[in-house]
Motif scaffolding. Structure first.
Motif, PDB file in Angstrom:
ATOM      1  N   GLU A 125       0.828  -1.211   0.000  1.00  0.00           N
ATOM      2  CA  GLU A 125       0.000   0.000   0.000  1.00  0.00           C
ATOM      3  C   GLU A 125       0.859   1.257   0.000  1.00  0.00           C
ATOM      4  O   GLU A 125       0.585   2.213  -0.732  1.00  0.00           O
ATOM      5  CB  GLU A 125      -0.912  -0.027   1.226  1.00  0.00           C
ATOM      6  N   VAL A 126       1.905   1.282   0.813  1.00  0.00           N
ATOM      7  CA  VAL A 126       2.720   2.484   0.964  1.00  0.00           C
ATOM      8  C   VAL A 126       3.751   2.604  -0.148  1.00  0.00           C
ATOM      9  O   VAL A 126       3.958   3.694  -0.703  1.00  0.00           O
ATOM     10  CB  VAL A 126       3.411   2.500   2.341  1.00  0.00           C
ATOM     11  N   PHE A 127       4.407   1.488  -0.499  1.00  0.00           N
ATOM     12  CA  PHE A 127       5.440   1.530  -1.540  1.00  0.00           C
ATOM     13  C   PHE A 127       4.813   1.678  -2.919  1.00  0.00           C
ATOM     14  O   PHE A 127       5.418   2.247  -3.825  1.00  0.00           O
ATOM     15  CB  PHE A 127       6.301   0.266  -1.464  1.00  0.00           C
ATOM     16  N   GLY A 128       3.602   1.150  -3.073  1.00  0.00           N
ATOM     17  CA  GLY A 128       2.904   1.286  -4.345  1.00  0.00           C
ATOM     18  C   GLY A 128       3.113   0.134  -5.302  1.00  0.00           C
ATOM     19  O   GLY A 128       2.479   0.075  -6.358  1.00  0.00           O
ATOM     20  N   ASP A 131       2.996   6.232  -1.354  1.00  0.00           N
ATOM     21  CA  ASP A 131       2.691   7.333  -0.453  1.00  0.00           C
ATOM     22  C   ASP A 131       3.947   7.749   0.309  1.00  0.00           C
ATOM     23  O   ASP A 131       4.320   7.132   1.306  1.00  0.00           O
ATOM     24  CB  ASP A 131       1.593   6.893   0.521  1.00  0.00           C
ATOM     25  N   TRP A 132       4.610   8.808  -0.157  1.00  0.00           N
ATOM     26  CA  TRP A 132       5.860   9.235   0.475  1.00  0.00           C
ATOM     27  C   TRP A 132       5.642   9.665   1.925  1.00  0.00           C
ATOM     28  O   TRP A 132       6.578   9.598   2.734  1.00  0.00           O
ATOM     29  CB  TRP A 132       6.509  10.363  -0.311  1.00  0.00           C
ATOM     30  N   ARG A 133       4.428  10.075   2.265  1.00  0.00           N
ATOM     31  CA  ARG A 133       4.171  10.558   3.629  1.00  0.00           C
ATOM     32  C   ARG A 133       4.334   9.459   4.670  1.00  0.00           C
ATOM     33  O   ARG A 133       4.572   9.741   5.847  1.00  0.00           O
ATOM     34  CB  ARG A 133       2.771  11.168   3.711  1.00  0.00           C
ATOM     35  N   ARG A 134       4.183   8.206   4.251  1.00  0.00           N
ATOM     36  CA  ARG A 134       4.352   7.083   5.177  1.00  0.00           C
ATOM     37  C   ARG A 134       5.619   6.294   4.903  1.00  0.00           C
ATOM     38  O   ARG A 134       5.894   5.314   5.587  1.00  0.00           O
ATOM     39  CB  ARG A 134       3.124   6.161   5.105  1.00  0.00           C
TER      40      ARG A 134
END
Length: 287
Positions: free
Chosen positions: A165-168, A274-277
């Motif tokens: 989810e975060v790395f994409g 999502d770079w924010r996480r």
């Protein structure tokens, strides 16, 4: 005896494997980098290495490793050229080969100031920066009271889902190696939900923190503090400079700035996810 430029250009580029680990580490040492044999082992096992043998039999002239995350992205790292062959076009030739092998796959890398001009000429653009910090963690500034615990085998599927989810993109082939690669693996958990995870893996005389995935800066701080409490070694990590609060906090706790690297991409406007996480990568292999 020196090799002529025309002969140098004819030397074959071959795929590297785990059997080439020591030769790659020797090349790192030749260029003044740490040997990083533990990291080389992971990169060569999880990715595709490329290199040129020195016809004298003295190891490798050049090497690089590409870690694929499917058709959406591949990461290039550890681009090295032996000192005796520097500034003779060897690095460019290897990079052009890697680009040809990648085809239409978008690429990313972390570039040192020395390597960045070459990468720009090859079509890479800078999309961000990462700051490397290093030092003994002092616990001067307390971490937020976010629940953190050692990861277990039962956490792996939740870690994989969060990372995707975060790395994409799917990093299963790399993340599943973490339990064996890292000395310490922690998860942050609230109300039964894993909100972040981080690993500390051995590299020379330090523990490197990465990956570091977290819901917010407070969770990232709690994960780092938990890892710091588990080791007596200095810590090192690479943090996206946009995470200024986390950078300020680790510096309050004894970590000093060591270097800045440019985060570069080719054939896409920016990194997915999502770079924010995403606070710190699994490994940094700047060239």
């Amino acid at each position: 005896m020196p090799i002529s430029p025309s002969s140098l250009a004819q030397l074959p580029i071959r795929r590297l494997g785990v059997d080439d680990l020591l030769a790659c580490a020797d090349l790192s040492e030749n260029r003044g980098w740490p040997r990083e044999e533990h990291k080389w082992g992971l990169l060569l096992a999880a990715g595709a290495g490329y290199g040129i043998d020195d016809p004298s039999g003295a190891g490798l002239i050049t090497c690089s490793v590409v870690t694929s995350y499917g058709p959406g992205l591949a990461a290039i790292g550890m681009v090295l050229v032996a000192e005796r062959y520097a500034r003779q076009g060897v690095g460019r030739r290897l990079m052009e080969h890697v680009l040809a092998e990648a085809g239409d796959t978008p690429l990313t890398l972390h570039a040192t100031p020395y390597g960045q001009p070459l990468y720009e000429q090859l079509g890479f653009t800078e999309t961000g920066r990462a700051e490397m910090v290093h030092g003994r963690f002092t616990f001067t500034a307390p971490a937020p009271a976010v629940p953190v615990r050692p990861a277990t085998a039962e956490d792996l599927q939740a870690i994989l889902r969060l990372d995707h989810e975060v790395f994409g993109l799917d990093r299963t082939h790399v993340i599943t190696r973490l339990p064996a690669f890292a000395d310490h693996l922690r998860v942050a958990e609230e109300d039964g939900e894993i909100t972040g995870f981080a690993a500390a893996w051995p590299n020379m005389d330090t523990h490197v923190v990465g990956p570091l995935i977290a819901r917010d800066a407070a969770t990232a701080q709690a994960l780092i503090a938990s890892l710091a409490a588990a080791t007596d070694r200095p810590l090192r990590t690479d943090i996206d400079v946009r995470h200024s609060a986390l950078l300020s906090w680790v510096k309050e706790n004894g970590l000093d700035s060591v270097a800045f690297n440019a985060v570069m991409v080719r054939s896409l406007p920016d990194l997915p996810g999502d770079w924010r996480r995403r606070f710190a990568p699994l490994t940094v292999a700047a060239g």
